[in-house]
Design a protein around this motif. Structure first.
Motif, short mmCIF file in Angstrom:
data_model
loop_
_atom_site.label_atom_id
_atom_site.label_comp_id
_atom_site.label_asym_id
_atom_site.label_seq_id
_atom_site.Cartn_x
_atom_site.Cartn_y
_atom_site.Cartn_z
N ASP A 60 16.53 -2.35 6.55
CA ASP A 60 15.18 -2.47 7.10
C ASP A 60 14.26 -3.21 6.13
N GLU A 61 13.08 -3.60 6.63
CA GLU A 61 12.20 -4.48 5.86
C GLU A 61 10.78 -3.92 5.76
N VAL A 62 10.09 -4.30 4.70
CA VAL A 62 8.69 -3.95 4.51
C VAL A 62 7.84 -4.81 5.44
N ILE A 63 6.91 -4.18 6.16
CA ILE A 63 5.98 -4.94 6.99
C ILE A 63 4.54 -4.80 6.47
N GLU A 64 4.32 -3.86 5.59
CA GLU A 64 2.98 -3.73 4.97
C GLU A 64 3.12 -3.00 3.64
N ILE A 65 2.32 -3.40 2.68
CA ILE A 65 2.24 -2.68 1.42
C ILE A 65 0.77 -2.59 1.01
N GLY A 66 0.41 -1.43 0.49
CA GLY A 66 -0.92 -1.24 -0.07
C GLY A 66 -0.78 -0.76 -1.50
N ALA A 67 -1.69 -1.14 -2.36
CA ALA A 67 -1.64 -0.73 -3.77
C ALA A 67 -3.06 -0.56 -4.29
N VAL A 68 -3.27 0.54 -5.01
CA VAL A 68 -4.56 0.81 -5.65
C VAL A 68 -4.27 1.15 -7.11
N ALA A 69 -4.78 0.35 -8.02
CA ALA A 69 -4.57 0.56 -9.46
C ALA A 69 -5.77 1.31 -10.04
N PHE A 70 -5.46 2.33 -10.86
CA PHE A 70 -6.55 3.08 -11.51
C PHE A 70 -6.15 3.43 -12.93
N THR A 71 -7.15 3.64 -13.77
CA THR A 71 -6.92 3.98 -15.17
C THR A 71 -6.93 5.50 -15.34
N TYR A 72 -6.32 5.94 -16.44
CA TYR A 72 -6.29 7.37 -16.72
C TYR A 72 -6.03 7.59 -18.21
N ASP A 73 -6.24 8.82 -18.67
CA ASP A 73 -5.96 9.22 -20.04
C ASP A 73 -4.65 10.00 -20.09
N ILE B 203 1.10 -1.00 13.68
CA ILE B 203 1.32 -2.41 13.33
C ILE B 203 2.14 -3.08 14.42
N THR B 204 1.62 -4.18 14.96
CA THR B 204 2.28 -4.90 16.05
C THR B 204 2.84 -6.23 15.56
N ASP B 205 3.69 -6.82 16.38
CA ASP B 205 4.23 -8.13 16.05
C ASP B 205 3.13 -9.17 15.94
N GLU B 206 2.09 -9.03 16.76
CA GLU B 206 0.97 -9.98 16.72
C GLU B 206 0.23 -9.90 15.39
N MET B 207 0.12 -8.70 14.85
CA MET B 207 -0.60 -8.52 13.59
C MET B 207 0.12 -9.17 12.41
N VAL B 208 1.44 -9.14 12.43
CA VAL B 208 2.20 -9.65 11.28
C VAL B 208 2.67 -11.09 11.46
N GLU B 209 2.42 -11.66 12.62
CA GLU B 209 2.91 -13.02 12.88
C GLU B 209 2.38 -14.00 11.83
N GLY B 210 3.29 -14.66 11.16
CA GLY B 210 2.91 -15.65 10.15
C GLY B 210 2.43 -15.06 8.84
N GLN B 211 2.45 -13.75 8.71
CA GLN B 211 1.93 -13.10 7.49
C GLN B 211 3.03 -12.98 6.43
N GLU B 212 2.61 -13.07 5.19
CA GLU B 212 3.53 -12.93 4.06
C GLU B 212 2.81 -12.23 2.92
N ILE B 213 3.48 -11.30 2.27
CA ILE B 213 2.89 -10.58 1.14
C ILE B 213 2.79 -11.52 -0.05
N ASP B 214 1.64 -11.51 -0.70
CA ASP B 214 1.41 -12.32 -1.89
C ASP B 214 2.00 -11.59 -3.09
#
Length: 329
Positions: free
Chosen positions: A92-105, A137-148
């Motif tokens: 199977d394949e990734v169709i969306e990824i989200g990432a949030v970077a935060f600092t900590y001690d 998430i639909t096929d229309e939403m991801v059409e032509g999309q690529e993760i940077d």
């Protein structure tokens, strides 16, 4: 001769009567309620909660993003969430990824959000209807999309820790997406926090967000990362434990994975009752019953296998030492 007299119906108009139309009632003007500011809203919420008859959820507002150089906290963690076309990372394949970077001690104090990335990706085949129903998430939403990948790697490469809410699922997909994920230490906010002991009714993100007194309207990958950050950073329970502190401690603890290879078939129920799980070998692990335990319990577990399962004092089951760098693969 009988005299006749005129009769008037009391419900008829009297002769010469003309009804005067009544004026239309004047509309009552409603006075506009002045908007409440944040302090007034919070006071109303607290007054409702003080009655004991209401529980008020606050809308989750993502933290502002600041440059990493402006944060006083030395460590960097990245929360990741993926949506995929299925459950098997081998096909199977990734169709969306989200990432949030935060600092900590090092003591688990959460600092600042210093980066956010979200991206969609068109898979090689249409998205299954069941996945669209679950993710929106639909096929229309991801059409032509690529993760940077370059933009994603900017967050991942300097990270000290990667966190996912079910890291056993997300890590293999992320490692296929970018090699920057491979050498990283990973933590799982599902399995490495004792949510029940902290008073939560479940470990699904929706339960955790609601029982933290929050709600969020978005349900995209980055929205869930922002929501998880708030859940991890808020003290809970009578002892006001911060979940991220517990997660950080758990992630640094070494564990041992033991495979009871070639164990007698009639011992399978004993192994299952002790918490062992079956691996059919399809994920690259040995085909055997296995368990993962804290390192300090290894001698006791080895003694159990030798005396109760193999009944051979020199038995040496396959043992792997697990750290945050190789866990959840």
């Amino acid at each position: 001769m009988k005299n006749s007299s005129a009769q008037f119906d009391l419900f008829d108009e009297a002769p010469g009567y003309r009804e005067v139309p009544r004026p239309a009632p004047r509309p009552v003007r409603k006075q506009a309620t002045p908007p409440l500011d944040a302090r007034d809203e919070e006071e109303v919420a607290q007054r409702l909660e003080a009655t004991g008859r209401f529980q008020v959820l606050r809308k989750l507002v993502p933290r502002p993003v600041i440059p990493r150089s402006e944060s006083a906290h030395p460590r960097l963690a990245v929360l990741v969430d993926t949506e995929t076309t299925g459950l098997q990372h081998a096909k199977d394949e990734v169709i969306e990824i989200g990432a949030v970077a935060f600092t900590y001690d090092d003591d688990g104090t959460v600092g600042d959000v210093v980066g956010v990335y979200g991206g969609l990706r068109q898979p090689s085949s249409p998205i299954p209807p069941e996945i669209t129903r679950l993710t929106g998430i639909t096929d229309e939403m991801v059409e032509g999309q690529e993760i940077d990948i370059d933009a994603l790697d900017v967050l991942i490469k300097p990270a000290d820790l990667i966190i996912a809410h079910n890291a056993g699922f997300d890590r293999p997909f992320c490692e296929k997406l970018s090699p920057s994920f491979i050498p990283k230490a990973w933590a799982c906010s599902v399995s490495e926090i004792r949510w029940a002991d902290l008073g939560f009714e479940g470990n699904k993100l929706g339960y955790l967000v609601g029982q933290s007194g929050l709600f969020h309207e978005g349900h995209r990958a980055t929205d869930d990362c922002h929501a998880l950050l708030e859940v991890l950073s808020r003290p809970v329970g009578d002892e006001m434990i911060v979940p991220f502190v517990e997660l950080l401690r758990s992630s640094t603890r070494s564990r041992v994975r033991i495979f009871a290879e070639n164990s007698p078939f009639d011992m399978k129920d004993h192994l299952k009752a002790r918490g062992y799980r079956w691996s059919d070998g399809s994920d690259g692990r040995p085909k055997a019953w296995w368990t993962e335990i804290d390192e300090e319990r290894y001698d006791d577990e080895l003694r159990y296998l030798r005396t109760e399962i193999y009944r051979w004092e020199d038995a040496e089951p396959l043992t792997l030492h697990i750290t945050a760098e190789n866990r959840f693969r």
